[in-house]
Design an enzyme around this catalytic site. Structure first.
Site, mmCIF file in Angstrom:
data_model
loop_
_atom_site.group_PDB
_atom_site.id
_atom_site.type_symbol
_atom_site.label_atom_id
_atom_site.label_comp_id
_atom_site.label_asym_id
_atom_site.label_seq_id
_atom_site.Cartn_x
_atom_site.Cartn_y
_atom_site.Cartn_z
ATOM 1 N N ASP A 80 -0.663 9.040 -11.234
ATOM 2 C CA ASP A 80 -0.569 7.918 -12.174
ATOM 3 C C ASP A 80 0.885 7.574 -12.469
ATOM 4 O O ASP A 80 1.263 6.395 -12.515
ATOM 5 C CB ASP A 80 -1.309 8.255 -13.472
ATOM 6 C CG ASP A 80 -2.816 8.301 -13.282
ATOM 7 O OD1 ASP A 80 -3.298 7.794 -12.249
ATOM 8 O OD2 ASP A 80 -3.503 8.846 -14.167
ATOM 9 N N GLU A 134 -4.260 2.453 -4.858
ATOM 10 C CA GLU A 134 -2.841 2.404 -4.545
ATOM 11 C C GLU A 134 -2.428 1.082 -3.913
ATOM 12 O O GLU A 134 -1.375 0.974 -3.293
ATOM 13 C CB GLU A 134 -2.470 3.553 -3.595
ATOM 14 C CG GLU A 134 -3.028 3.436 -2.186
ATOM 15 C CD GLU A 134 -4.431 4.002 -2.044
ATOM 16 O OE1 GLU A 134 -4.834 4.274 -0.899
ATOM 17 O OE2 GLU A 134 -5.117 4.167 -3.071
ATOM 18 N N ASN A 164 -1.961 12.635 -4.276
ATOM 19 C CA ASN A 164 -2.826 13.018 -5.403
ATOM 20 C C ASN A 164 -3.362 14.435 -5.240
ATOM 21 O O ASN A 164 -3.400 15.219 -6.195
ATOM 22 C CB ASN A 164 -3.998 12.037 -5.528
ATOM 23 C CG ASN A 164 -3.743 10.960 -6.569
ATOM 24 O OD1 ASN A 164 -2.921 11.131 -7.468
ATOM 25 N ND2 ASN A 164 -4.443 9.847 -6.450
ATOM 26 N N ASP A 180 0.849 -1.194 0.000
ATOM 27 C CA ASP A 180 0.000 0.000 0.000
ATOM 28 C C ASP A 180 0.886 1.245 0.000
ATOM 29 O O ASP A 180 1.842 1.334 0.776
ATOM 30 C CB ASP A 180 -0.912 0.003 1.231
ATOM 31 C CG ASP A 180 -1.888 1.163 1.212
ATOM 32 O OD1 ASP A 180 -2.895 1.073 0.493
ATOM 33 O OD2 ASP A 180 -1.624 2.171 1.917
#
Length: 296
Positions: free
Chosen positions: A171, A198, A162, A154
């Site tokens: 991305d 993620e 983000n 993770d």
């Protein structure tokens, strides 16, 4: 050939119908029934030869073409008969076009299958590929009495990343993490997938807890060394990951969902410790019960 056959047969029938052309002096006395019988016999021979020519030249090749298409539909890969492709008539052209069409459809089906089994962003496998591979891997692991390890990966504080850097940068970050995963887990039997968002999952066949932890730490430190800036992370000034490792000992009855849940449980301990670390555990009956999973 067909035209020549008609020409010869027509000439013979005309010759039979003209008794005065026969060499025998009594040719004129040849009765009508005999001439009709000869003409009928010649007609039967001509019809038989015509049917044989049609079967050899058209009917049989068409049946071969139909059989080839049927075999392709049933999944029997192969090339059309050479006798069909080598023809310079419409049947040969049709055989060639059908072969090209089937090749195109096969390539498109392979691309579609790859798209359904792979994550479009990272190129790693997806949940469907995981289930497909584990349907083979889990029974094999049981038969070989080999350990099975799962690593739940993770990205630490990815939502903050983000929000701060934007989704395009997010991305790119995921693609870089996928590359590090590929560099770490290179065996053909290693299953590396992106579960979504993620989260990534790695399943290692015939790998015990110590080796799985070593690989997890290698992946974690390698990503940290890449040094992707992350100003909003409390774990480190760069992008890091937390990895939960769960290892099922030989003979442990476990399915896909249980394996993922146990690795996720180990990941929860990583987050409780402050993230950017790896935590490993052995899958046993107690762990399955704590995760509210069925035990055998």
């Amino acid at each position: 050939m067909f035209a020549l056959l008609l020409l010869v047969s027509g000439t013979l029938m005309w010759w039979i119908a003209q008794p005065h052309l026969l060499d025998s002096p009594s040719a004129g006395e040849v009765d009508l029934p005999l001439r009709l019988a000869l003409a009928g016999l010649l007609l039967v021979v001509v019809l038989g030869a015509t049917v044989a020519c049609l079967q050899r030249g058209y009917t049989r090749p068409i049946h071969q073409l139909v059989d080839y298409v049927r075999d392709q539909r049933e999944g029997k890969a192969g090339e059309p008969p050479t006798a069909l492709v080598g023809r310079d008539d419409d049947i040969g052209l049709l055989s060639h076009e059908i072969q090209q069409l089937l090749d195109t459809l096969r390539e498109q089906n392979e691309r579609l299958l790859k798209q359904t089994l792979n994550d479009p962003l990272t190129g790693l496998g997806n949940r469907r590929l995981l289930e497909q591979r584990l349907d083979v891997a889990l029974p094999l692991s049981r038969r070989r009495m080999a350990p099975l390890s799962a690593l739940m990966v993770d990205v630490d504080h990815f939502k903050d990343y983000n929000d701060h850097y934007g989704h395009p940068a997010g991305d790119e970050c995921l693609v870089e993490i996928a590359n590090v995963l590929r560099d770490t887990f290179r065996r053909e039997t290693d299953i590396v997938v992106r579960l979504g968002g993620e989260e990534f999952l790695v399943v290692l066949l015939d790998v015990d807890l110590d080796e799985a932890m070593r690989l997890a730490e290698a992946m974690r430190t390698m990503l940290q060394a890449v040094g992707i800036p992350h100003e909003r992370s409390s774990a480190a000034p760069v992008v890091t990951v937390s990895i939960g490792v769960a290892t099922a000992l030989p003979g442990t009855p476990i399915d896909v969902e249980s394996l993922i849940a146990c690795a996720d449980s180990a990941l929860y301990q990583c987050k409780a410790k402050g993230r950017n670390c790896s935590v490993g555990s052995i899958v046993d009956r107690k762990m399955l019960e704590n995760a509210n999973l069925p035990t055998a």
